[in-house]
Design an enzyme around this catalytic site. Structure first.
Site, PDB file in Angstrom:
ATOM      1  N   GLU A   1     -38.529 -56.432  18.821  1.00  0.00           N
ATOM      2  CA  GLU A   1     -37.240 -57.185  18.404  1.00  0.00           C
ATOM      3  C   GLU A   1     -37.222 -57.384  17.166  1.00  0.00           C
ATOM      4  O   GLU A   1     -35.805 -57.203  16.770  1.00  0.00           O
ATOM      5  CB  GLU A   1     -37.343 -58.664  19.321  1.00  0.00           C
ATOM      6  CG  GLU A   1     -37.724 -58.726  20.710  1.00  0.00           C
ATOM      7  CD  GLU A   1     -38.899 -58.645  21.068  1.00  0.00           C
ATOM      8  OE1 GLU A   1     -39.325 -59.336  22.220  1.00  0.00           O
ATOM      9  OE2 GLU A   1     -39.793 -58.099  20.469  1.00  0.00           O
TER      10      GLU A   1
ATOM     11  N   CYS B   1     -42.042 -62.728  23.071  1.00  0.00           N
ATOM     12  CA  CYS B   1     -42.962 -63.824  22.812  1.00  0.00           C
ATOM     13  C   CYS B   1     -42.719 -65.252  22.405  1.00  0.00           C
ATOM     14  O   CYS B   1     -41.371 -65.293  21.773  1.00  0.00           O
ATOM     15  CB  CYS B   1     -44.248 -63.121  21.947  1.00  0.00           C
ATOM     16  SG  CYS B   1     -43.557 -62.927  20.310  1.00  0.00           S
TER      17      CYS B   1
ATOM     18  N   TRP C   1     -68.800 -26.558  31.391  1.00  0.00           N
ATOM     19  CA  TRP C   1     -67.302 -26.623  31.721  1.00  0.00           C
ATOM     20  C   TRP C   1     -66.978 -25.968  32.947  1.00  0.00           C
ATOM     21  O   TRP C   1     -67.321 -24.857  33.319  1.00  0.00           O
ATOM     22  CB  TRP C   1     -66.925 -25.840  30.309  1.00  0.00           C
ATOM     23  CG  TRP C   1     -67.090 -26.307  28.964  1.00  0.00           C
ATOM     24  CD1 TRP C   1     -67.779 -25.657  28.157  1.00  0.00           C
ATOM     25  CD2 TRP C   1     -66.572 -27.713  28.533  1.00  0.00           C
ATOM     26  NE1 TRP C   1     -67.812 -26.429  26.939  1.00  0.00           N
ATOM     27  CE2 TRP C   1     -67.360 -27.713  27.338  1.00  0.00           C
ATOM     28  CE3 TRP C   1     -65.847 -28.808  29.059  1.00  0.00           C
ATOM     29  CZ2 TRP C   1     -66.871 -28.802  26.313  1.00  0.00           C
ATOM     30  CZ3 TRP C   1     -65.733 -29.772  28.209  1.00  0.00           C
ATOM     31  CH2 TRP C   1     -66.296 -29.793  27.032  1.00  0.00           C
TER      32      TRP C   1
ATOM     33  N   THR D   1     -75.443 -38.532  32.045  1.00  0.00           N
ATOM     34  CA  THR D   1     -74.351 -37.460  31.080  1.00  0.00           C
ATOM     35  C   THR D   1     -74.785 -37.524  29.694  1.00  0.00           C
ATOM     36  O   THR D   1     -74.558 -36.496  29.015  1.00  0.00           O
ATOM     37  CB  THR D   1     -72.862 -38.114  31.564  1.00  0.00           C
ATOM     38  OG1 THR D   1     -72.672 -38.152  32.725  1.00  0.00           O
ATOM     39  CG2 THR D   1     -72.052 -37.482  30.671  1.00  0.00           C
TER      40      THR D   1
ATOM     41  N   LEU E   1     -67.578 -37.792  22.711  1.00  0.00           N
ATOM     42  CA  LEU E   1     -66.469 -38.600  23.421  1.00  0.00           C
ATOM     43  C   LEU E   1     -65.586 -39.008  22.321  1.00  0.00           C
ATOM     44  O   LEU E   1     -65.308 -40.263  22.163  1.00  0.00           O
ATOM     45  CB  LEU E   1     -67.430 -39.797  23.825  1.00  0.00           C
ATOM     46  CG  LEU E   1     -68.342 -39.555  24.978  1.00  0.00           C
ATOM     47  CD1 LEU E   1     -68.960 -40.795  25.398  1.00  0.00           C
ATOM     48  CD2 LEU E   1     -67.825 -38.509  26.079  1.00  0.00           C
TER      49      LEU E   1
ATOM     50  N   LEU F   1     -69.436 -42.647  38.543  1.00  0.00           N
ATOM     51  CA  LEU F   1     -68.212 -42.708  39.143  1.00  0.00           C
ATOM     52  C   LEU F   1     -68.005 -43.161  40.493  1.00  0.00           C
ATOM     53  O   LEU F   1     -67.357 -44.203  40.876  1.00  0.00           O
ATOM     54  CB  LEU F   1     -67.761 -41.200  39.240  1.00  0.00           C
ATOM     55  CG  LEU F   1     -67.281 -40.534  37.813  1.00  0.00           C
ATOM     56  CD1 LEU F   1     -67.404 -38.964  38.196  1.00  0.00           C
ATOM     57  CD2 LEU F   1     -66.016 -40.974  37.480  1.00  0.00           C
TER      58      LEU F   1
ATOM     59  N   SER G   1     -69.991 -45.610  41.497  1.00  0.00           N
ATOM     60  CA  SER G   1     -70.230 -47.084  41.628  1.00  0.00           C
ATOM     61  C   SER G   1     -68.798 -47.793  41.216  1.00  0.00           C
ATOM     62  O   SER G   1     -68.645 -48.875  41.934  1.00  0.00           O
ATOM     63  CB  SER G   1     -71.156 -47.607  40.298  1.00  0.00           C
ATOM     64  OG  SER G   1     -70.894 -47.016  39.241  1.00  0.00           O
TER      65      SER G   1
END
Length: 359
Positions: free
Chosen positions: A56, A81, A181, A207, A215, A299, A301
């Site tokens: 805004e 807000c 891969w 992993t 990462l 995954l 879990s």
């Protein structure tokens, strides 16, 4: 063109502008604002980055002739807000500039706003209308809405699987740590783009050991996410990429709480309370979105606990014949895209909050 069509036209422009802040505004939402006078856009803006002026403010600043504001309408995809944070309340700025009408996509789920911005505008005589393109506005800020409505991050599960449904071959401790891969180069580039859009990325112990992942977002311009690794007994060696000090890394374990410049050790119970405790911890640290790139155990879990919002699955062309089976997942909607030789399937889980609470 009727009023509803006109409102949708300008709200879609707000959404278009807001998306420009993807990956930069968290923990704030993505917001765009458009100011219209005499059926012409006289100003527009979006929230560029957390801590900087809101949409805004930028829209009002862009208006060359401020006298036009008193006969204008402001469109904004999220309720303005009403509290002072790192910046002053946008509702007050709208009132000060005598903008008479504000068209709002959705109410803000944040406890400090949640209707208070609309109330403040109305008390000052500003006419407001809500619910324009509501579903699209909530989808735009799905991370923000999930975080404030469910008190946890928006969870994206990601994996790649072979054509015959395996997530990995059987690997042994003696094997060198490196990724196996499955997807192609363009798919991997897309994954790095995704990383710039989220606040954190998570893997499990196996992993980290088997792939030694970095990462980060080295194959796409933008900010790399915080790294999160689950390491129950702190058995991961210090020479892994995760501990190179180049990015903040959160190590979830069950023995110590300790913080250094780049490594944050947090103790949580590794039992049935692991994921709920982890969600609470991430919520406390203002982490609104996480990509889970772990192995099958991690995954599954999240899947079994129902703690996920999207699953992004790449299916490659090779067959493994044997190995570790990919997780199975079901959602309320699914779409597929072909990327070179890969098939990307995105499955969405039905939201646990209702649009009508915010429209």
């Amino acid at each position: 063109m009727n009023d509803d069509a006109i409102h949708k036209k300008y709200m879609n422009r707000c959404i278009e502008l807001a998306r420009l802040g993807l990956g930069s505004t968290a923990p704030n939402p993505m917001v765009g604002a458009v100011i219209v006078s005499g059926n012409h856009i006289i100003g527009e803006g979006y929230h560029h980055k957390a801590g900087e002026p809101h949409a805004e403010v930028n829209a009002i600043r862009s208006v060359k002739d401020k006298d036009l504001l008193k006969n204008s309408m402001m469109y904004v995809n999220l309720e303005p807000c009403s509290h002072t944070g790192k910046t002053p309340p946008c509702a007050d700025l709208i009132i000060e500039n005598r903008i008479p009408v504000v068209i709002i996509g959705t109410r803000d789920p944040h406890d400090m706003v949640a209707g208070k911005g609309i109330e403040r505008l109305n008390r000052a005589g500003v006419v407001t209308k809500t619910g324009i393109c509501c579903e699209q506005c909530i989808e735009l800020n799905k991370r923000f809405f999930t975080f404030h409505s469910l008190k946890r991050p928006y969870i994206i599960l990601k994996w790649a699987q072979s054509a015959d449904g395996f997530i990995d071959v059987i690997r042994h401790k003696a094997d060198p740590a490196q990724p196996n891969w499955i997807s192609g180069e363009i798919s991997r580039m897309l994954v790095h783009k995704w990383r710039t859009e989220e606040q954190a990325i998570m893997v499990g112990t196996n992993t980290a050991l088997l792939d030694n992942p970095q990462l980060n977002a080295r194959h796409w311009p933008g900010k790399s996410p915080m790294r999160i690794v689950l390491d129950r007994t702190l058995r991961l060696p210090s020479d892994l990429h995760l501990f190179n000090g180049r990015l903040p890394t959160l190590i979830i374990n069950e023995s110590k709480d300790e913080e250094s410049e780049s490594c944050i050790y947090k103790k949580v119970p590794f039992n049935t309370k692991l994921l709920p405790s982890l969600m609470t911890l991430l919520h406390q640290r203002d982490i609104q979105s996480v990509i889970v790139e772990g192995g099958k155990k991690l995954l599954e879990s999240f899947i079994s606990a129902g703690l996920w919002d999207e699953a992004r699955i790449f299916t490659g062309t090779q067959n493994f014949v044997r190995g570790i089976r990919a997780p199975e997942i079901k959602g309320h909607s699914k779409r597929e895209t072909v990327i070179e030789k890969d098939v990307l399937t995105i499955t969405l889980r039905c939201s646990d909050f209702h649009n009508d609470l915010h429209c």
